[in-house]
Design a protein around this motif. Structure first.
Motif, mmCIF file in Angstrom:
data_model
loop_
_atom_site.group_PDB
_atom_site.id
_atom_site.type_symbol
_atom_site.label_atom_id
_atom_site.label_comp_id
_atom_site.label_asym_id
_atom_site.label_seq_id
_atom_site.Cartn_x
_atom_site.Cartn_y
_atom_site.Cartn_z
ATOM 1 N N UNK A 33 46.613 31.285 39.840
ATOM 2 C CA UNK A 33 47.186 32.443 40.539
ATOM 3 C C UNK A 33 48.659 32.254 40.879
ATOM 4 N N UNK A 34 49.164 31.035 40.714
ATOM 5 C CA UNK A 34 50.573 30.762 41.027
ATOM 6 C C UNK A 34 51.455 30.927 39.791
ATOM 7 N N UNK A 35 50.820 31.110 38.625
ATOM 8 C CA UNK A 35 51.614 31.253 37.404
ATOM 9 C C UNK A 35 52.173 32.676 37.307
ATOM 10 N N UNK A 36 53.362 32.817 36.699
ATOM 11 C CA UNK A 36 53.985 34.141 36.543
ATOM 12 C C UNK A 36 53.123 35.023 35.641
ATOM 13 N N UNK A 37 52.318 34.398 34.775
ATOM 14 C CA UNK A 37 51.504 35.165 33.817
ATOM 15 C C UNK A 37 50.120 35.558 34.365
ATOM 16 N N UNK A 38 49.842 35.240 35.596
ATOM 17 C CA UNK A 38 48.481 35.493 36.083
ATOM 18 C C UNK A 38 48.119 36.981 36.009
ATOM 19 N N UNK A 39 46.848 37.218 35.668
ATOM 20 C CA UNK A 39 46.369 38.600 35.613
ATOM 21 C C UNK A 39 45.369 38.868 36.756
ATOM 22 N N UNK A 40 45.362 37.997 37.746
ATOM 23 C CA UNK A 40 44.380 38.128 38.826
ATOM 24 C C UNK A 40 44.526 39.467 39.555
ATOM 25 N N UNK A 41 45.754 40.015 39.555
ATOM 26 C CA UNK A 41 45.991 41.284 40.245
ATOM 27 C C UNK A 41 45.182 42.441 39.684
ATOM 28 N N UNK A 42 44.714 42.303 38.431
ATOM 29 C CA UNK A 42 43.875 43.371 37.850
ATOM 30 C C UNK A 42 42.514 43.441 38.552
ATOM 31 N N UNK A 43 42.072 42.292 39.070
ATOM 32 C CA UNK A 43 40.778 42.254 39.759
ATOM 33 C C UNK A 43 40.926 42.256 41.270
ATOM 34 N N UNK A 44 41.939 41.555 41.751
ATOM 35 C CA UNK A 44 42.143 41.477 43.199
ATOM 36 C C UNK A 44 43.619 41.743 43.492
ATOM 37 N N UNK A 45 43.914 42.919 44.060
ATOM 38 C CA UNK A 45 45.318 43.264 44.335
ATOM 39 C C UNK A 45 46.001 42.261 45.255
ATOM 40 N N UNK A 46 45.208 41.480 45.988
ATOM 41 C CA UNK A 46 45.810 40.472 46.866
ATOM 42 C C UNK A 46 46.245 39.238 46.088
ATOM 43 N N UNK A 47 45.854 39.183 44.794
ATOM 44 C CA UNK A 47 46.301 38.072 43.950
ATOM 45 C C UNK A 47 45.671 36.745 44.311
ATOM 46 N N UNK A 48 44.444 36.785 44.848
ATOM 47 C CA UNK A 48 43.819 35.547 45.314
ATOM 48 C C UNK A 48 42.488 35.303 44.624
ATOM 49 N N UNK A 49 42.118 34.039 44.574
ATOM 50 C CA UNK A 49 40.785 33.651 44.141
ATOM 51 C C UNK A 49 40.095 32.976 45.321
ATOM 52 N N UNK A 50 38.748 33.032 45.366
ATOM 53 C CA UNK A 50 37.822 33.501 44.342
ATOM 54 C C UNK A 50 37.731 35.024 44.259
#
Ligand code: GSF
Length: 205
Positions: A33-50
């Protein structure tokens, strides 16, 4: 169902431990989630895991919501009591364990996050957060004065959340040396590490 997470996150580990204790199968996909290429925002707008992506595509977060949902999927090894006071007590232990992590992670980011210059780092803020860690750890230790588990007579979500917190502090804050002041918490983590759910989810740097 698919779990998105990292191998070092203690919140992700809590979800993985619960999956194992409940004997639920779920593919695990790692995401930085710290990478510039992360796509986590597509699933969690907060950009966090899990983040747990369900069959229909919708996503669940944060970890406390995910584990509450997982506990309903199988009667195997109930980890959270039914609605009522006991459930609130267990979820308060979870909030405490997660809150210790939140504070420790804020302290660590304040000291290490590359987006901040040395002059921007605040020792007072770090100290404030570490005060919360110390107070939370003391309360967790106190919670074990009557028996081996934080709530009731068997393993539950309270112990799992606490175990993930303790192990992460040892991993990222070895200088805290919490075992010295908190012997019961040390015994709890030893006991948890005997279980495959914990042994197979050690943080990997
Ligand atoms: C915390 C998740 C979190 O901070 C939960 O799920 O319980 N309350 C939430 N995850 C971190 C990873 S870690 O430090 O375990 C995260 O994804 N941080 C990315 C960011 O941008 O803050």
């Amino acid at each position: 169902m698919k779990l998105i997470g990292s191998l070092t996150s203690p919140y992700v580990r809590k979800v993985r431990v619960v999956l194992a204790e409940k004997k639920l199968e779920c593919p695990f996909v790692t995401e930085d989630v710290w990478s510039a290429q992360t796509t986590i925002g597509q699933d969690n707008p907060l950009g966090k895991v899990p983040c747990l992506r369900l069959e229909g595509g919708e996503a669940l977060y944060d970890s406390s919501v995910i584990v509450e949902y997982l506990d309903t999927l199988s009667p195997v090894g109930r980890l959270i009591p039914p609605p009522g006071r006991e459930r609130a007590q267990v979820k308060t232990w979870e909030a405490l364990a997660d809150g210790v992590l939140d504070a420790a992670i804020l302290a660590r980011l304040e000291a290490t996050w590359a987006g901040r210059s040395e002059a921007q780092r605040s020792p007072a803020w770090i100290e404030r957060q570490l005060g919360k860690v110390a107070a939370g750890m003391a309360e967790l230790e106190h919670g074990l004065q009557h028996g081996p588990w934080l709530h009731g007579s068997h393993l539950g979500l309270a112990d799992i959340a606490a175990g993930c917190t303790l192990a992460w502090l040892e991993f990222r804050f070895p200088e805290l040396n919490w075992r010295e002041q908190h012997p019961r918490l040390g015994q709890l983590l030893e006991r948890l590490m005997q279980r495959p759910s914990f042994a197979n989810t050690r943080p990997v740097a």
